[in-house]
Scaffold this motif. Structure first.
Motif, PDB file in Angstrom:
ATOM      1  N   ALA A 264       0.833  -1.203   0.000  1.00 47.77           N
ATOM      2  CA  ALA A 264       0.000   0.000   0.000  1.00 47.77           C
ATOM      3  C   ALA A 264       0.868   1.254   0.000  1.00 47.77           C
ATOM      4  O   ALA A 264       0.541   2.255  -0.645  1.00 47.77           O
ATOM      5  CB  ALA A 264      -0.929  -0.008   1.213  1.00 47.77           C
ATOM      6  N   PHE A 265       2.005   1.207   0.733  1.00 47.46           N
ATOM      7  CA  PHE A 265       2.887   2.374   0.779  1.00 47.46           C
ATOM      8  C   PHE A 265       3.498   2.646  -0.593  1.00 47.46           C
ATOM      9  O   PHE A 265       3.535   3.786  -1.063  1.00 47.46           O
ATOM     10  CB  PHE A 265       4.006   2.187   1.807  1.00 47.46           C
ATOM     11  CG  PHE A 265       4.953   3.359   1.861  1.00 47.46           C
ATOM     12  CD1 PHE A 265       4.633   4.481   2.605  1.00 47.46           C
ATOM     13  CD2 PHE A 265       6.147   3.347   1.157  1.00 47.46           C
ATOM     14  CE1 PHE A 265       5.480   5.582   2.639  1.00 47.46           C
ATOM     15  CE2 PHE A 265       7.007   4.440   1.189  1.00 47.46           C
ATOM     16  CZ  PHE A 265       6.668   5.553   1.939  1.00 47.46           C
ATOM     17  N   ALA A 266       4.002   1.604  -1.262  1.00 46.24           N
ATOM     18  CA  ALA A 266       4.612   1.777  -2.581  1.00 46.24           C
ATOM     19  C   ALA A 266       3.609   2.344  -3.576  1.00 46.24           C
ATOM     20  O   ALA A 266       3.945   3.205  -4.398  1.00 46.24           O
ATOM     21  CB  ALA A 266       5.157   0.447  -3.079  1.00 46.24           C
ATOM     22  N   MET A 267       2.347   1.883  -3.497  1.00 43.04           N
ATOM     23  CA  MET A 267       1.326   2.397  -4.402  1.00 43.04           C
ATOM     24  C   MET A 267       1.024   3.856  -4.120  1.00 43.04           C
ATOM     25  O   MET A 267       0.989   4.690  -5.026  1.00 43.04           O
ATOM     26  CB  MET A 267       0.047   1.557  -4.296  1.00 43.04           C
ATOM     27  CG  MET A 267       0.166   0.192  -4.940  1.00 43.04           C
ATOM     28  SD  MET A 267      -1.422  -0.586  -5.266  1.00 43.04           S
ATOM     29  CE  MET A 267      -2.162   0.508  -6.465  1.00 43.04           C
ATOM     30  N   ASN A 268       0.817   4.189  -2.842  1.00 45.87           N
ATOM     31  CA  ASN A 268       0.462   5.561  -2.507  1.00 45.87           C
ATOM     32  C   ASN A 268       1.624   6.520  -2.734  1.00 45.87           C
ATOM     33  O   ASN A 268       1.411   7.700  -3.032  1.00 45.87           O
ATOM     34  CB  ASN A 268      -0.023   5.648  -1.055  1.00 45.87           C
ATOM     35  CG  ASN A 268      -1.474   5.248  -0.926  1.00 45.87           C
ATOM     36  OD1 ASN A 268      -2.254   5.413  -1.852  1.00 45.87           O
ATOM     37  ND2 ASN A 268      -1.861   4.728   0.222  1.00 45.87           N
ATOM     38  N   LEU A 269       2.857   6.030  -2.583  1.00 47.72           N
ATOM     39  CA  LEU A 269       4.002   6.893  -2.865  1.00 47.72           C
ATOM     40  C   LEU A 269       4.046   7.212  -4.363  1.00 47.72           C
ATOM     41  O   LEU A 269       4.313   8.359  -4.750  1.00 47.72           O
ATOM     42  CB  LEU A 269       5.307   6.223  -2.433  1.00 47.72           C
ATOM     43  CG  LEU A 269       6.545   7.143  -2.431  1.00 47.72           C
ATOM     44  CD1 LEU A 269       6.401   8.203  -1.354  1.00 47.72           C
ATOM     45  CD2 LEU A 269       7.815   6.337  -2.209  1.00 47.72           C
ATOM     46  N   THR A 270       3.769   6.225  -5.203  1.00 52.65           N
ATOM     47  CA  THR A 270       3.721   6.468  -6.646  1.00 52.65           C
ATOM     48  C   THR A 270       2.560   7.383  -7.004  1.00 52.65           C
ATOM     49  O   THR A 270       2.676   8.241  -7.887  1.00 52.65           O
ATOM     50  CB  THR A 270       3.580   5.141  -7.411  1.00 52.65           C
ATOM     51  OG1 THR A 270       4.637   4.257  -7.020  1.00 52.65           O
ATOM     52  CG2 THR A 270       3.649   5.364  -8.917  1.00 52.65           C
ATOM     53  N   ILE A 271       1.456   7.227  -6.288  1.00 53.40           N
ATOM     54  CA  ILE A 271       0.283   8.068  -6.538  1.00 53.40           C
ATOM     55  C   ILE A 271       0.585   9.529  -6.210  1.00 53.40           C
ATOM     56  O   ILE A 271      -0.123  10.438  -6.663  1.00 53.40           O
ATOM     57  CB  ILE A 271      -0.936   7.529  -5.753  1.00 53.40           C
ATOM     58  CG1 ILE A 271      -1.398   6.198  -6.374  1.00 53.40           C
ATOM     59  CG2 ILE A 271      -2.096   8.509  -5.740  1.00 53.40           C
ATOM     60  CD1 ILE A 271      -2.426   5.452  -5.552  1.00 53.40           C
ATOM     61  N   ASN A 272       1.674   9.782  -5.452  1.00 61.98           N
ATOM     62  CA  ASN A 272       2.084  11.164  -5.202  1.00 61.98           C
ATOM     63  C   ASN A 272       2.464  11.887  -6.497  1.00 61.98           C
ATOM     64  O   ASN A 272       2.588  13.108  -6.518  1.00 61.98           O
ATOM     65  CB  ASN A 272       3.280  11.212  -4.240  1.00 61.98           C
ATOM     66  CG  ASN A 272       2.865  10.944  -2.812  1.00 61.98           C
ATOM     67  OD1 ASN A 272       1.728  11.176  -2.427  1.00 61.98           O
ATOM     68  ND2 ASN A 272       3.780  10.445  -2.014  1.00 61.98           N
TER      69      ASN A 272
END
Length: 308
Positions: free
Chosen positions: A242-250
């Motif tokens: 979830a962190f890797a996805m949300n970091l990319t979503i930044n």
């Protein structure tokens, strides 16, 4: 448990981030207010999903406790969307998207608590770097305080339902997950409408009469930005944390700001401080895979040194 993502997975993730970068633009192009917009967006999403599931002959049935969990997650999604589009309306699309960049920090805090894994110092650090970037944006754009506060609240809710959804992906089909979550989001928005009408509107009336152009934009929001992009994101949670996805979503602010400038021109022109803060946020996104790889190599070297 996530598996190692392939190049195709990264490309798909960036593609849906590009799509989501366009949602704030659509939110400003649609004439009806944010809450009514979310109501119709969810309604069309449910209809599209129902047709899709019927054509694909997917089974709708599941245990009631699981169904209620999915619908409860949908309530978080509804609140997230209302705050998101509300933030764009009271400020600008760029400010809204910049506030959403805090989702990585919220994820670094909530994912260990919900998923039961150790807190990552690297994730906390990069999340704080994002906050520094956000502070720079906030400092130079103080006249948009309400909008950025609403966007931060929207980002917190986005982090929560992303982490929760990661637990559903190995149990159910992505489109089935999205279908029941949209039902929960629809019920939540429907229950919120009377409160919104009597306490949060100036005229105590709801604008439930979208124009033909509005319907076109809402259909794009529902079909492409919700059914397609959201279901694909749920599926990608099998590959990414979830962190890797949300970091990319930044990266959504970057795509969104470019699109906003193309659509609205000078209305979306911000101060140099805004763009400096955005660069800080981007640095955190780009540094994450590099630092994570280097830290993993360092740990392996230390482990090898201890055994030798």
């Amino acid at each position: 448990m996530t598996t190692q993502p392939a190049l195709k997975d990264y490309l798909q993730l960036h593609f849906i981030v590009l799509i989501w970068g366009f949602t704030a633009i659509l939110g400003l192009l649609i004439s009806i207010p944010a809450v009514e917009l979310v109501f119709f967006r969810i309604l069309l999403s449910i209809l599209f999903l129902a047709v899709l599931l019927y054509v694909r002959k997917k089974k709708f049935s599941m245990p009631v406790p699981e169904m209620l969990k999915l619908m409860s997650t949908g309530a978080l999604i509804a609140a997230h969307w209302i705050l998101f589009f509300g933030a764009a309306r009271v400020s600008t699309a760029s400010i809204c998207l910049a506030g959403m960049a805090t989702s990585s920090l919220w994820t670094s805090l909530t994912e260990p608590l919900i998923r039961g894994r150790r807190i990552s110092v690297l994730e906390i650090f990069l999340g704080l770097v994002v906050i520094v970037g956000l502070y720079v944006v906030f400092h130079f754009e103080f006249n948009h305080a309400l909008g950025i506060t609403m966007a931060i609240g929207s980002a917190l809710l986005a982090a929560l339902f992303s982490v929760i959804n990661a637990g559903f992906t190995n149990k159910h089909d992505a489109f089935v997950i999205t279908f029941y979550e949209m039902i929960g989001a629809f019920l939540t928005t429907g229950l919120f409408l009377p409160v919104y009408r009597y306490y949060l509107t100036d005229t105590q009336t709801l604008q439930l009469n979208p124009t033909l152009t509005d319907w076109l934009y809402i259909a794009i929001l529902a079909g492409i930005c919700t059914v397609y992009a959201y279901s694909l994101a749920v599926r990608l949670m099998k590959k990414f944390t979830a962190f890797a996805m949300n970091l990319t979503i930044n990266l959504e602010p970057v795509y969104g700001i470019v699109l906003a400038f193309l659509f609205f021109g000078d209305a979306e022109k911000m101060t140099p401080g805004f763009y400096f803060g955005t660069v800080i946020i981007l640095a955190a996104v780009l540094l994450y895979p590099v630092l994570k790889r280097n830290l993993s190599s360092l740990k392996l070297k230390r482990a090898a040194a201890k055994t030798s």
